[in-house]
Design a protein around this motif. Structure first.
Motif, PDB file in Angstrom:
ATOM      1  N   VAL A  74      26.672  46.823  74.609  1.00  0.00           N
ATOM      2  CA  VAL A  74      27.259  48.112  74.269  1.00  0.00           C
ATOM      3  C   VAL A  74      26.980  48.460  72.808  1.00  0.00           C
ATOM      4  O   VAL A  74      27.065  47.589  71.936  1.00  0.00           O
ATOM      5  N   THR A  75      26.676  49.739  72.570  1.00  0.00           N
ATOM      6  CA  THR A  75      26.475  50.199  71.186  1.00  0.00           C
ATOM      7  C   THR A  75      27.845  50.516  70.591  1.00  0.00           C
ATOM      8  O   THR A  75      28.297  51.660  70.602  1.00  0.00           O
ATOM      9  N   SER A  76      28.488  49.488  70.101  1.00  0.00           N
ATOM     10  CA  SER A  76      29.835  49.660  69.573  1.00  0.00           C
ATOM     11  C   SER A  76      30.129  48.453  68.693  1.00  0.00           C
ATOM     12  O   SER A  76      29.468  47.418  68.814  1.00  0.00           O
ATOM     13  N   THR A  77      31.137  48.596  67.822  1.00  0.00           N
ATOM     14  CA  THR A  77      31.455  47.445  66.972  1.00  0.00           C
ATOM     15  C   THR A  77      32.328  46.432  67.724  1.00  0.00           C
ATOM     16  O   THR A  77      32.329  45.260  67.393  1.00  0.00           O
ATOM     17  N   ASP A  78      33.098  46.885  68.707  1.00  0.00           N
ATOM     18  CA  ASP A  78      33.751  45.919  69.605  1.00  0.00           C
ATOM     19  C   ASP A  78      34.026  46.555  70.954  1.00  0.00           C
ATOM     20  O   ASP A  78      34.072  47.772  71.075  1.00  0.00           O
ATOM     21  N   ASP A  79      34.138  45.697  71.958  1.00  0.00           N
ATOM     22  CA  ASP A  79      34.312  46.178  73.322  1.00  0.00           C
ATOM     23  C   ASP A  79      35.081  45.117  74.099  1.00  0.00           C
ATOM     24  O   ASP A  79      34.777  43.922  73.972  1.00  0.00           O
ATOM     25  N   THR A  84      28.561  43.289  72.599  1.00  0.00           N
ATOM     26  CA  THR A  84      28.166  44.452  71.795  1.00  0.00           C
ATOM     27  C   THR A  84      26.904  44.137  70.982  1.00  0.00           C
ATOM     28  O   THR A  84      26.548  42.960  70.803  1.00  0.00           O
ATOM     29  N   PHE A  99      27.554  49.008  61.094  1.00  0.00           N
ATOM     30  CA  PHE A  99      27.878  49.730  62.326  1.00  0.00           C
ATOM     31  C   PHE A  99      26.615  50.425  62.824  1.00  0.00           C
ATOM     32  O   PHE A  99      25.697  50.679  62.042  1.00  0.00           O
ATOM     33  N   ARG A 103      24.458  56.249  69.326  1.00  0.00           N
ATOM     34  CA  ARG A 103      24.792  55.448  70.483  1.00  0.00           C
ATOM     35  C   ARG A 103      23.641  55.433  71.487  1.00  0.00           C
ATOM     36  O   ARG A 103      23.005  56.461  71.705  1.00  0.00           O
TER      37      ARG A 103
END
Ligand code: URA
Length: 247
Positions: A74-79, A84, A99, A103
């Motif tokens: 996932v393109t995110s800092t947390d999931d 990620t 970061f 996305r």
């Protein structure tokens, strides 16, 4: 701008906050020429030079990475569910407050910039920035030579989504280099200037097709380094940072 000393050192690549605390306790760090022991000390690196073991520490500088994002992260800092893009980073990058710039969908691969430069990220991702984003696309169905010019013209004039939204003009062409074994009639390259959710997938739906594989290959003047294997990343060169900034 003033920041906590431990944060500045971690962001400059001196390890995790815990590593940095140890470093400070060792007495190796000076601020404006004086030994600094307090991790919470507020420091302005512009006016108070920080040194580690007698050498200038690159604190307060921004960092820029190019990643070849793999599918499935996932393109995110947390999931809470999926791995990620951040979890692919190793030290010292993993300890920095980086970061992703924009996305990519879970199943999309390719060029992703990671940075701690907030103003540049804002410029690159703002809907008004007009930065070109180029994608290599494999479609479910081949596009015939007869249909291609019609789709090229439709993309140029602005694809309309079902909800009435009309996309900005986009460029469509046959892909110059389809992946080995892929029917060239299924491989196209599309350049868009917006970053709406699932934008390329929705555009291909409008022409009655479907995206089977999607990879971002360029953003503005920055192209994905073909030497980067899926999941790998590297620091941007000074020229590449300048190219990103030129948008
Ligand atoms: N368009 C999409 O549909 N998906 C992406 O990940 C990027 C652009």
């Amino acid at each position: 701008m003033r920041s906590r000393l431990d944060k500045l050192l971690a962001n400059a690549g001196y390890g995790s906050r815990r590593d940095v605390k140890r470093l400070l306790r060792s007495g190796a760090v000076t601020v404006a020429g004086e030994r600094a022991l307090d991790p919470a000390r507020e420091v302005d690196p512009e006016t108070e030079p920080v040194e580690v073991a007698g050498s200038p520490a690159p604190v307060g500088q921004s960092h820029y990475l190019m990643m070849n994002k793999p599918a499935g992260v996932v393109t995110s800092t947390d999931d809470p569910v999926n791995e990620t893009v951040m979890s692919l980073l190793r030290a010292p990058w993993s300890a920095m407050a980086l970061f992703p710039v924009g996305r990519l969908d879970l199943d999309t691969e390719g060029l992703l910039v990671l940075t701690d430069d907030g103003p540049l990220t804002h410029r690159l991702t703002s809907p008004r920035s007009g930065v070109d984003k180029t994608y290599y696309v494999e479609l479910r169905d081949p596009v015939s030579d007869a249909d291609l010019p019609l789709f090229v013209e439709l993309f140029r004039s602005g694809v309309a989504f079902r909800d009435g939204y009309v996309c900005l003009p986009a460029r469509l062409a046959r892909a110059a280099l389809p992946r080995p074994g892929v029917d060239p009639a299924r491989a196209v390259e599309v350049t868009i200037q917006e970053g709406k959710h699932h934008q390329v997938k929705k555009m291909m739906k409008v022409i009655g097709n479907e995206v089977a594989y999607l990879k971002r290959v360029a953003m503005g003047e920055l192209s994905l380094d073909p030497a980067l294997a899926s999941g790998e990343y590297r620091e941007l060169s000074a020229d590449e940072v300048a190219a990103l900034r030129s948008v």
